[in-house]
Design a protein around this motif. Structure first.
Motif, PDB file in Angstrom:
ATOM      1  N   ILE A 152      -3.597 -12.778  -5.389  1.00  0.00           N
ATOM      2  CA  ILE A 152      -4.871 -12.072  -5.168  1.00  0.00           C
ATOM      3  C   ILE A 152      -5.943 -13.021  -4.652  1.00  0.00           C
ATOM      4  CG2 ILE A 152      -6.748 -10.819  -6.324  1.00  0.00           C
ATOM      5  CD1 ILE A 152      -4.587  -9.721  -8.268  1.00  0.00           C
ATOM      6  N   THR A 153      -6.065 -14.186  -5.280  1.00  0.00           N
ATOM      7  CA  THR A 153      -7.119 -15.119  -4.862  1.00  0.00           C
ATOM      8  C   THR A 153      -6.807 -15.731  -3.503  1.00  0.00           C
ATOM      9  OG1 THR A 153      -8.612 -16.787  -5.779  1.00  0.00           O
ATOM     10  CG2 THR A 153      -6.281 -17.317  -5.811  1.00  0.00           C
ATOM     11  N   LEU A 210       7.460 -13.944  -2.790  1.00  0.00           N
ATOM     12  CA  LEU A 210       6.330 -13.618  -3.673  1.00  0.00           C
ATOM     13  C   LEU A 210       5.349 -12.704  -2.958  1.00  0.00           C
ATOM     14  CD1 LEU A 210       4.852 -14.171  -6.373  1.00  0.00           C
ATOM     15  CD2 LEU A 210       3.760 -16.118  -5.246  1.00  0.00           C
ATOM     16  N   LEU A 211       5.088 -13.001  -1.688  1.00  0.00           N
ATOM     17  CA  LEU A 211       4.161 -12.187  -0.899  1.00  0.00           C
ATOM     18  C   LEU A 211       4.715 -10.793  -0.660  1.00  0.00           C
ATOM     19  CD1 LEU A 211       1.615 -11.891   0.912  1.00  0.00           C
ATOM     20  CD2 LEU A 211       2.998 -12.842   2.774  1.00  0.00           C
ATOM     21  N   ARG A 212       5.951 -10.715  -0.187  1.00  0.00           N
ATOM     22  CA  ARG A 212       6.556  -9.413   0.127  1.00  0.00           C
ATOM     23  C   ARG A 212       6.737  -8.577  -1.131  1.00  0.00           C
ATOM     24  NH1 ARG A 212       4.589  -9.987   4.075  1.00  0.00           N
ATOM     25  NH2 ARG A 212       5.446 -10.704   6.069  1.00  0.00           N
ATOM     26  N   GLY A 213       7.104  -9.221  -2.228  1.00  0.00           N
ATOM     27  CA  GLY A 213       7.224  -8.483  -3.478  1.00  0.00           C
ATOM     28  C   GLY A 213       5.895  -7.941  -3.960  1.00  0.00           C
ATOM     29  N   GLY A 214       4.811  -8.615  -3.588  1.00  0.00           N
ATOM     30  CA  GLY A 214       3.482  -8.183  -4.015  1.00  0.00           C
ATOM     31  C   GLY A 214       2.816  -7.204  -3.071  1.00  0.00           C
ATOM     32  N   ASP A 215       3.512  -6.765  -2.026  1.00  0.00           N
ATOM     33  CA  ASP A 215       2.905  -5.860  -1.038  1.00  0.00           C
ATOM     34  C   ASP A 215       2.303  -4.594  -1.647  1.00  0.00           C
ATOM     35  OD1 ASP A 215       3.128  -7.394   1.225  1.00  0.00           O
ATOM     36  OD2 ASP A 215       5.019  -6.519   1.901  1.00  0.00           O
ATOM     37  N   PRO A 216       2.991  -3.916  -2.601  1.00  0.00           N
ATOM     38  CA  PRO A 216       2.363  -2.715  -3.190  1.00  0.00           C
ATOM     39  C   PRO A 216       1.051  -3.035  -3.902  1.00  0.00           C
ATOM     40  CG  PRO A 216       4.719  -2.749  -3.639  1.00  0.00           C
ATOM     41  CD  PRO A 216       4.380  -4.089  -3.072  1.00  0.00           C
ATOM     42  N   MET A 217       1.001  -4.137  -4.610  1.00  0.00           N
ATOM     43  CA  MET A 217      -0.239  -4.536  -5.281  1.00  0.00           C
ATOM     44  C   MET A 217      -1.321  -4.856  -4.257  1.00  0.00           C
ATOM     45  SD  MET A 217      -0.857  -7.807  -7.847  1.00  0.00           S
ATOM     46  CE  MET A 217      -0.543  -9.008  -6.521  1.00  0.00           C
ATOM     47  N   ILE A 218      -0.975  -5.593  -3.215  1.00  0.00           N
ATOM     48  CA  ILE A 218      -1.943  -5.967  -2.178  1.00  0.00           C
ATOM     49  C   ILE A 218      -2.496  -4.726  -1.502  1.00  0.00           C
ATOM     50  CG2 ILE A 218      -2.190  -7.155   0.033  1.00  0.00           C
ATOM     51  CD1 ILE A 218       0.060  -9.062  -0.975  1.00  0.00           C
ATOM     52  N   ALA A 219      -1.621  -3.767  -1.202  1.00  0.00           N
ATOM     53  CA  ALA A 219      -2.062  -2.533  -0.543  1.00  0.00           C
ATOM     54  C   ALA A 219      -3.011  -1.743  -1.430  1.00  0.00           C
ATOM     55  CB  ALA A 219      -0.846  -1.686  -0.169  1.00  0.00           C
ATOM     56  N   GLN A 220      -2.712  -1.662  -2.728  1.00  0.00           N
ATOM     57  CA  GLN A 220      -3.576  -0.924  -3.648  1.00  0.00           C
ATOM     58  C   GLN A 220      -4.930  -1.607  -3.803  1.00  0.00           C
ATOM     59  OE1 GLN A 220      -3.216   2.058  -5.275  1.00  0.00           O
ATOM     60  NE2 GLN A 220      -1.402   2.305  -3.978  1.00  0.00           N
ATOM     61  N   ILE A 221      -4.935  -2.917  -3.872  1.00  0.00           N
ATOM     62  CA  ILE A 221      -6.216  -3.640  -3.980  1.00  0.00           C
ATOM     63  C   ILE A 221      -7.052  -3.401  -2.740  1.00  0.00           C
ATOM     64  CG2 ILE A 221      -7.265  -5.939  -4.048  1.00  0.00           C
ATOM     65  CD1 ILE A 221      -4.936  -6.832  -5.806  1.00  0.00           C
ATOM     66  N   ARG A 222      -6.418  -3.485  -1.572  1.00  0.00           N
ATOM     67  CA  ARG A 222      -7.156  -3.272  -0.326  1.00  0.00           C
ATOM     68  C   ARG A 222      -7.709  -1.848  -0.248  1.00  0.00           C
ATOM     69  NH1 ARG A 222      -3.747  -5.430   2.824  1.00  0.00           N
ATOM     70  NH2 ARG A 222      -4.862  -7.405   3.026  1.00  0.00           N
ATOM     71  N   LYS A 223      -6.962  -0.891  -0.753  1.00  0.00           N
ATOM     72  CA  LYS A 223      -7.374   0.521  -0.688  1.00  0.00           C
ATOM     73  C   LYS A 223      -8.458   0.848  -1.694  1.00  0.00           C
ATOM     74  CE  LYS A 223      -5.505   5.200  -1.208  1.00  0.00           C
ATOM     75  NZ  LYS A 223      -4.278   6.010  -1.472  1.00  0.00           N
ATOM     76  N   GLU A 224      -8.328   0.315  -2.916  1.00  0.00           N
ATOM     77  CA  GLU A 224      -9.188   0.762  -4.007  1.00  0.00           C
ATOM     78  C   GLU A 224     -10.335  -0.188  -4.343  1.00  0.00           C
ATOM     79  OE1 GLU A 224      -6.901   1.726  -7.463  1.00  0.00           O
ATOM     80  OE2 GLU A 224      -5.336   2.758  -6.308  1.00  0.00           O
ATOM     81  N   PHE A 225     -10.214  -1.473  -3.983  1.00  0.00           N
ATOM     82  CA  PHE A 225     -11.199  -2.435  -4.448  1.00  0.00           C
ATOM     83  C   PHE A 225     -11.902  -3.202  -3.332  1.00  0.00           C
ATOM     84  CE2 PHE A 225      -8.086  -1.883  -7.845  1.00  0.00           C
ATOM     85  CZ  PHE A 225      -8.924  -1.598  -8.920  1.00  0.00           C
ATOM     86  N   THR A 226     -11.622  -2.852  -2.083  1.00  0.00           N
ATOM     87  CA  THR A 226     -12.351  -3.472  -0.980  1.00  0.00           C
ATOM     88  C   THR A 226     -12.982  -2.387  -0.134  1.00  0.00           C
ATOM     89  OG1 THR A 226     -10.419  -3.513   0.490  1.00  0.00           O
ATOM     90  CG2 THR A 226     -10.773  -5.428  -0.926  1.00  0.00           C
ATOM     91  N   ALA A 227     -14.047  -2.759   0.560  1.00  0.00           N
ATOM     92  CA  ALA A 227     -14.764  -1.763   1.360  1.00  0.00           C
ATOM     93  C   ALA A 227     -13.960  -1.422   2.605  1.00  0.00           C
ATOM     94  CB  ALA A 227     -16.131  -2.331   1.766  1.00  0.00           C
TER      95      ALA A 227
END
Length: 227
Positions: A152-153, A210-227
């Motif tokens: 995330i960071t 690690l990056l590819r496995g985290g794609d669902p989390m990254i997509a949700q963060i981008r959708k719900e927590f970024t403008a």
């Protein structure tokens, strides 16, 4: 009649994309080794003794920013073989994330070192052996949480406390990501115990996993927590 399909330009076909990925992985691997070289050299000189666990953690400090930069570079890689600059992107990610990555990585190393020292001294402390089970589970959970936080960071500009909250939230929100990260960390630990050189050689591939496995989390963060 429908028109003929437009042929792909050079650098956009599947073989070109595969070549671009391989080239990016090789460059990122080289830079990972370069940025962690001081710690790797010092680690190779240490005896495998429990008393050296704090020194092992110290040697691992450069890995945090390097892994963060690798995740950043692989996330921003271009699939076009004619427009590849992985080294430039890696260094941009390193400069951008070094401070925040250390804020995540160093406390994680300290905590895991404390757990490891306690595990190593269970017999001499007179503590029942079954205490090893909760300690290992706490360590595994902390490592997964730390891996989420590092991803995330590496990709988002959140404050540290928000990074930790998001990492903790997505441990349960995206169980597939959590299980995948746990499996990846387990594989990395097994490699570290059996063949550290192979672990170093596969560092960029593990960062990509690690990056590819985290794609669902990254997509949700981008959708719900970024403008």
């Amino acid at each position: 009649m429908t028109g003929a399909a437009t042929p792909s330009r050079f650098g956009e076909g599947p073989l070109s994309r595969a070549a671009a990925l391989v080239y990016t992985l090789l460059v990122v691997e080289l830079l990972l080794v370069l940025t962690t070289a001081p710690g790797l050299v010092a680690l190779a000189l240490l005896d495998r003794d429990v008393s050296n666990l704090p020194l092992v953690a110290l040697c691992a400090v450069p890995l945090g920013p390097a892994l963060s930069a690798a995740v950043y570079a692989l996330h921003h890689q271009r699939p076009d073989l004619t427009d590849l600059h992985p080294a430039r992107v890696f260094w941009r990610g390193y400069r951008r994330n070094v401070a925040d990555a250390l804020l995540v990585w160093v406390p994680l190393l300290v905590w895991l070192t404390v757990l490891a020292v306690n595990l190593a001294h269970l017999p001499s402390a007179g503590v029942p052996r079954w205490w090893a089970v909760p300690l290992v589970l706490v360590g595994a959970g902390s490592a997964v949480l730390g891996a989420h936080a590092l991803v995330i960071t590496s990709l988002f500009a959140f404050r540290l406390r928000d990074v930790v909250r998001l990492a903790r939230f997505f441990v349960l929100r995206t169980p597939v990501v959590t299980l995948g990260t746990a499996g990846l960390l387990g594989a990395a630990t097994a490699l570290l115990a059996t063949s550290p050189a192979l672990l170093v050689a596969l560092a960029a591939v593990l960062a990509l996993a690690l990056l590819r496995g985290g794609d669902p989390m990254i997509a949700q963060i981008r959708k719900e927590f970024t403008a």
